[in-house]
Design an enzyme around this catalytic site. Structure first.
Site, PDB file in Angstrom:
ATOM      1  CB  SER A   1      53.950  69.926  68.292  1.00 25.17           C
ATOM      2  OG  SER A   1      55.069  70.781  68.113  1.00 25.17           O
TER       3      SER A   1
ATOM      4  CE1 TYR B   1      50.697  73.862  66.854  1.00 28.35           C
ATOM      5  CE2 TYR B   1      52.884  73.823  67.856  1.00 28.35           C
ATOM      6  CZ  TYR B   1      51.976  73.332  66.926  1.00 28.35           C
ATOM      7  OH  TYR B   1      52.346  72.304  66.081  1.00 28.35           O
TER       8      TYR B   1
END
Length: 257
Positions: free
Chosen positions: A148, A165
């Site tokens: 990501s 995350y």
């Protein structure tokens, strides 16, 4: 079905974790379109079954669904063994299963941190380990990890407040580079895709709240579309990327620049 040899996946088998929905499903679709047989797994078997049936109907390839928690080593090994029994080989692995948890760092529960790390980092390791043993034996394999842009730069808390995350995705990026270095001599390729903001179940709430801000900060002034990710995923799975390994490719409209 396309036959361009750079992108032709005929005769290949791809295992895609989290392949029943979202970006994983998008990747499964383009691989099937270019001739690959597809194994999809996730904790939610129903989604995967629906996707597998749809791919078989639309593209005439073999597809099958499996239930698997990628953070559980026994389930991972069982799933990989079943895929090998059903398809005979795994040529392409996409580590796409992911979890997130939005919270201020000072308030994040330890259980939430551990859940995200277990799925995103440990799950990527366990699946790569299990499939990698088979690929090493075959002298060939393409592993594609889904990272990501959150793991490339520190996003403002107003846009993304999920430190577990972002940290996990940075770990996936380094895992990709290190594993690529370790397995290059075995004929294995290990790369990662770092998507920016795409509209998925995981990002739906963030985009609903901050779409204008996210788009205004993006050099291309738009969110990601499935085709954007599919093109890079196809490139990394086929012969077109046969001199590419250990790379993190951002698909984000320039937002990580």
């Amino acid at each position: 079905m396309m036959t361009n040899s750079f992108f032709d996946l005929s005769g290949r088998t791809a295992l895609i974790t989290g392949g029943g929905s979202g970006l994983g499903k998008n990747i499964a679709e383009v691989y099937a379109e270019y001739g690959a047989n597809i194994a999809v797994c996730s904790r939610k078997l129903a989604n995967c079954q629906e996707t597998a049936e749809d791919l078989e109907r639309r593209f005439g390839i073999k597809a099958k669904a499996y239930e698997c928690d990628v953070s559980n080593e026994q389930q991972v090994e069982k799933t990989v063994a079943e895929v090998l029994q059903d398809f005979g080989a795994i040529d392409i692995l996409v580590n796409n299963s992911g979890a997130t948890w939005g919270e201020f760092a000072e308030n994040m529960p330890l259980e939430a941190w551990q859940k995200v790390m277990n799925v995103n980092v440990t799950g990527t390791f366990l699946m790569s380990k299990a499939v990698g043993k088979h690929m090493i034996g075959n002298g060939y394999g393409k592993i594609i990890n889904i990272g990501s842009t959150a793991g490339l730069k520190a996003e403002s808390p107003e846009v993304l407040n999920a430190i577990g995350y972002s940290t996990s995705k940075a770990a996936v990026h380094h895992f990709t580079k290190d594993l690529a270095r370790k397995w290059a001599g075995h004929g294995l390729y290990v790369n990662a895709i770092a998507p920016g903001f795409f509209e998925t179940k995981m990002t739906k709430q963030t985009i609903a709240k901050h779409a204008d801000k996210i788009i205004s900060r993006n050099p291309m002034k738009k969110l990601g579309e499935p085709k954007s990710l599919q093109g890079v995923a196809l490139f990394l799975a086929g012969a077109a990327s046969d001199y590419v390994t250990g790379q993190i490719i951002a698909v984000d409209g320039g937002s990580s620049l």
